[in-house]
Enzyme design. Sequence first.
Site, PDB file in Angstrom:
ATOM      1  CE  LYS A  44      -3.987  -1.870   0.009  1.00  0.00           C
ATOM      2  NZ  LYS A  44      -5.008  -1.670  -1.125  1.00  0.00           N
ATOM      3  CB  SER A 261      -3.397 -11.203   2.836  1.00  0.00           C
ATOM      4  OG  SER A 261      -2.490 -10.392   2.773  1.00  0.00           O
TER       5      SER A 261
END
Lengths: 315, 93
Positions: A44, A261
């Site tokens: 991100k 994840s």
Amino acid sequence: MALYTSVLDLIGNTPMVEVSELSPNPQVRILMKLEGQNPGGSVKDRIAKSMIEEAEKDGSIRPGQVLLEPSSGNTGIGLAMVCRIKGYRLKVVMPANVSVERRQLLELWGAEIIDSPAAEGSNGAVRRARQMAEENPDWAFLYQYANPANPKAHFEGTGPEIWQDCPEVTHFVAGLGTSGTLMGTGRYLKTRNPDIQVWAIEPPAGELVDGLRNLDDGYVPPIFTDNDGYNLLDRKTVIGPRESIEWLRRLADVGIFAGISTGSAMAGAVRCASQIESGTVVIVSPDGGWKYLSTGAWTEDLDAVVERARHTLYF
Amino acid sequence: MAITVRIPTVLRAHAGGKSSVEAEGATVGEVLKDLASRYPGMSGQLLGEDGNLHRFVNVYVDDDDVRYLDKLYTTVREGQVVSILPAVAGGGA
């Protein structure tokens, strides 16, 4: 190693590493792009820098301004780091059930956390942030779910980096959140080779969807439809917490310490590898394992970890 | 052939409050049509006027979203589970 003048210049150009030892099919290689190597610790960072620099370019933000963003963690952390460096004030709307390390990191960078109800998941954080943005028109609302600078960071960064390091890629597998990674990287890779398959991995909706009152409370990110996601994706498949954590643990065998994840992405790559004859699967590891130590993901009883994962947002 | 269909909380009121029901069909489209004939309240919820899936409805056969398989023509076999889910924002954001 080169010398850099700013931490912002350390974002991107992440390494890719082969994890084919764990492939169930000897004819399929699996390569993992380690986004945890970014300075803020996750993929991100790319969109945080891209969204802020695009907003600076078009004049929609000025130093000292308040920025608002819904985020279950990594985007907030990336934005908080970039805002601290560049002198913006950040407010992050976050579901109350994220891991404690995420809150600590946001606080460390000086962001203000606004809790949204845990039961409403990311959807609830998005809804609350949109409402607050309407009530406070002087705040800048970058809104990763609709901001073209999100997929652009991947179209111009992640995608070309993968193509440069691995032009033999046949399948690109990544998690579906805002869809920015899949839309930007997938679209770039298909411009280079339209035969490349793009697979989306998603967590089970589980309890998160129980907060909806009716179907019109549902949500498809604007960047997904803007990038023609329905045609871009070749497959969308659900990976549950047990499979994610089992693969996360196996990744330690090849020296990978990553976030939960990444276990889901790896499980997706394994599913892909077992369904194709031969090929090269590239997956994205969104972040490192540090923020998840408190979850006991590696050390505690698997059933207990899986049960907890059903109630907590780790993805 | 009876297929188990999982119903999300938000639609259970239209399916007699049940979280899973049985329906017949060899494709997803047939299963949904049979479901709508058993629970008439469901029909307007699942398909739009164009006959395609409602934009906020995702349908899965086992783990796979049928929009990326053969959509309503995706085949289902005995033992597979069809899940209906509302589209929500993903987690990793």
